[in-house]
Design an enzyme around this catalytic site. Structure first.
Site, PDB file in Angstrom:
ATOM      1  N   LYS A  13      95.047 104.400  32.860  1.00  7.26           N
ATOM      2  CA  LYS A  13      94.821 103.865  34.208  1.00  7.26           C
ATOM      3  C   LYS A  13      96.130 103.629  34.955  1.00  7.26           C
ATOM      4  CE  LYS A  13      94.046  99.020  33.023  1.00  7.26           C
ATOM      5  NZ  LYS A  13      95.376  98.468  33.319  1.00  7.26           N
ATOM      6  N   ARG A  88      89.791  91.060  35.472  1.00  7.66           N
ATOM      7  CA  ARG A  88      89.517  91.379  34.076  1.00  7.66           C
ATOM      8  C   ARG A  88      88.376  90.533  33.536  1.00  7.66           C
ATOM      9  NH1 ARG A  88      94.853  93.586  32.785  1.00  7.66           N
ATOM     10  NH2 ARG A  88      94.937  94.522  30.726  1.00  7.66           N
ATOM     11  N   ARG A 127     102.744 105.059  22.837  1.00  7.13           N
ATOM     12  CA  ARG A 127     103.296 104.871  24.185  1.00  7.13           C
ATOM     13  C   ARG A 127     104.662 104.173  24.124  1.00  7.13           C
ATOM     14  NH1 ARG A 127      99.614 102.070  28.595  1.00  7.13           N
ATOM     15  NH2 ARG A 127      99.539 100.341  27.131  1.00  7.13           N
ATOM     16  N   ARG A 160     106.267  98.524  23.986  1.00  7.35           N
ATOM     17  CA  ARG A 160     105.881  97.172  24.407  1.00  7.35           C
ATOM     18  C   ARG A 160     105.399  96.396  23.190  1.00  7.35           C
ATOM     19  NH1 ARG A 160     101.734  98.159  29.342  1.00  7.35           N
ATOM     20  NH2 ARG A 160     100.628  96.559  28.192  1.00  7.35           N
ATOM     21  N   ARG A 171      93.501  93.848  21.768  1.00  4.89           N
ATOM     22  CA  ARG A 171      93.326  94.083  23.211  1.00  4.89           C
ATOM     23  C   ARG A 171      92.064  94.883  23.483  1.00  4.89           C
ATOM     24  NH1 ARG A 171      98.501  96.976  24.904  1.00  4.89           N
ATOM     25  NH2 ARG A 171      97.701  96.885  27.020  1.00  4.89           N
TER      26      ARG A 171
HETATM   27  P1  AMP Z   1      98.218  95.418  31.232  1.00  7.85           P
HETATM   28  O1  AMP Z   1      99.588  95.917  31.508  1.00  7.85           O
HETATM   29  O2  AMP Z   1      97.299  95.518  32.441  1.00  7.85           O
HETATM   30  O3  AMP Z   1      97.604  96.034  30.005  1.00  7.85           O
HETATM   31  O4  AMP Z   1      98.328  93.842  30.957  1.00  7.85           O
HETATM   32  C1  AMP Z   1      99.083  93.370  29.862  1.00  7.85           C
HETATM   33  C2  AMP Z   1      98.597  91.985  29.470  1.00  7.85           C
HETATM   34  O5  AMP Z   1      98.759  91.072  30.585  1.00  7.85           O
HETATM   35  C3  AMP Z   1      97.124  91.898  29.107  1.00  7.85           C
HETATM   36  O6  AMP Z   1      96.862  92.278  27.768  1.00  7.85           O
HETATM   37  C4  AMP Z   1      96.835  90.412  29.375  1.00  7.85           C
HETATM   38  O7  AMP Z   1      97.347  89.617  28.329  1.00  7.85           O
HETATM   39  C5  AMP Z   1      97.685  90.119  30.615  1.00  7.85           C
HETATM   40  N1  AMP Z   1      96.905  90.342  31.852  1.00  7.85           N
HETATM   41  C6  AMP Z   1      97.070  91.334  32.771  1.00  7.85           C
HETATM   42  N2  AMP Z   1      96.179  91.217  33.772  1.00  7.85           N
HETATM   43  C7  AMP Z   1      95.406  90.141  33.479  1.00  7.85           C
HETATM   44  C8  AMP Z   1      94.280  89.524  34.107  1.00  7.85           C
HETATM   45  N3  AMP Z   1      93.750  90.014  35.234  1.00  7.85           N
HETATM   46  N4  AMP Z   1      93.753  88.408  33.518  1.00  7.85           N
HETATM   47  C9  AMP Z   1      94.286  87.914  32.396  1.00  7.85           C
HETATM   48  N5  AMP Z   1      95.314  88.463  31.729  1.00  7.85           N
HETATM   49  C10 AMP Z   1      95.887  89.568  32.256  1.00  7.85           C
END
Ligand code: AMP
Length: 221
Positions: A13, A88, A127, A160, A171
């Site tokens: 995404k 989310r 990744r 990461r 996750r």
């Molecule tokens: P992402 O890069 O979108 O995969 O986000 C990395 C991490 O940030 C996620 O695994 C969550 O721990 C946190 N995170 C990102 N967006 C949200 C959200 N909308 N609500 C809660 N936690 C978030």
């Protein structure tokens, strides 16, 4: 145009979001990127968020929602945006509707990036990302020319912390539990567009852009 992009970690995404941003000239807002920037800067928000992110859990709604509310009030969001990683949870989606209704606005479409779970795990653990410009690589399918060095900006490329296998599994569970119900939430509104990203991002993007075209949204680039 206001868009949401939804997809499991590793569904691609992020890549799709970049293409949508460039093709439609809208601001890309990634909550994950905002959290990571805060962690890097060691802000109070970053320190708090890190505890949850490192555990593969979601950052609590109240922290995330106020951060997004603040971001959406900025000037570059006036002509539309693409939300990546938000909402989310159902609570976040309801709060977003509430925020938008204050300006008589709404989300135009939710792009759902589909990829089978077995493909995802392989992608995420391979990744690597640039610590500076955020460019994404894959040690198998798209390695950097020089190991650990970004092709785009020359800075360090790393895995990461939350892309390590144990965290990824958590996750994916978190996604199933909290984020999948969002698809039903938006299906009920009739605004979900499916993009199959199991093969290549080009096909997925074409699917999405054709559906957006039917809604009257045209690419600018
Ligand atoms: P992402 O890069 O979108 O995969 O986000 C990395 C991490 O940030 C996620 O695994 C969550 O721990 C946190 N995170 C990102 N967006 C949200 C959200 N909308 N609500 C809660 N936690 C978030």
């Amino acid at each position: 145009m206001k868009l949401i992009i939804l997809g499991a970690p590793g569904s691609g995404k992020g890549t799709m979001a970049t293409v949508l941003r460039d093709s439609y000239g809208i601001t890309h807002i990634s909550t994950g990127d905002i959290f990571r920037a805060n962690i890097k800067e060691q802000t109070p928000l970053g320190k708090e968020a890190k505890k949850y992110i490192d555990a593969g859990a979601l950052v609590p709604d109240e922290i995330t929602i106020s951060m997004v509310e603040d971001r959406l009030s900025q000037d570059d969001c006036k002509n539309g945006y693409l939300l990546d990683g938000f909402p989310r949870t159902i609570a976040q989606a309801e709060k977003l509707d509430e925020m938008l209704s204050k300006t008589n606005s709404k989300i135009d479409a939710v792009i759902k990036v589909d990829v089978p779970a077995e493909v995802i795990l392989g992608r995420v653990v391979n990744r690597r990302v640039c610590t500076s410009c955020g460019e994404s690589y894959n040690v198998v399918s798209r390695p950097t020319k020089v190991e650990g060095v970004c092709d785009v900006c020359g800075k360090e490329v790393i895995q990461r912390d939350d892309d390590k296998p144990e965290t990824v599994k958590q996750r994916l569970i978190t996604y199933e539990e909290n984020t999948k119900p969002l698809i039903d939430f938006y299906e009920k509104k009739g605004i979900v567009i499916s993009a199959d990203n199991s093969k290549d991002p080009k096909t997925a993007f074409e699917q999405a852009s054709q559906a957006l075209e039917k809604k009257g949204f045209r690419k600018v680039n």
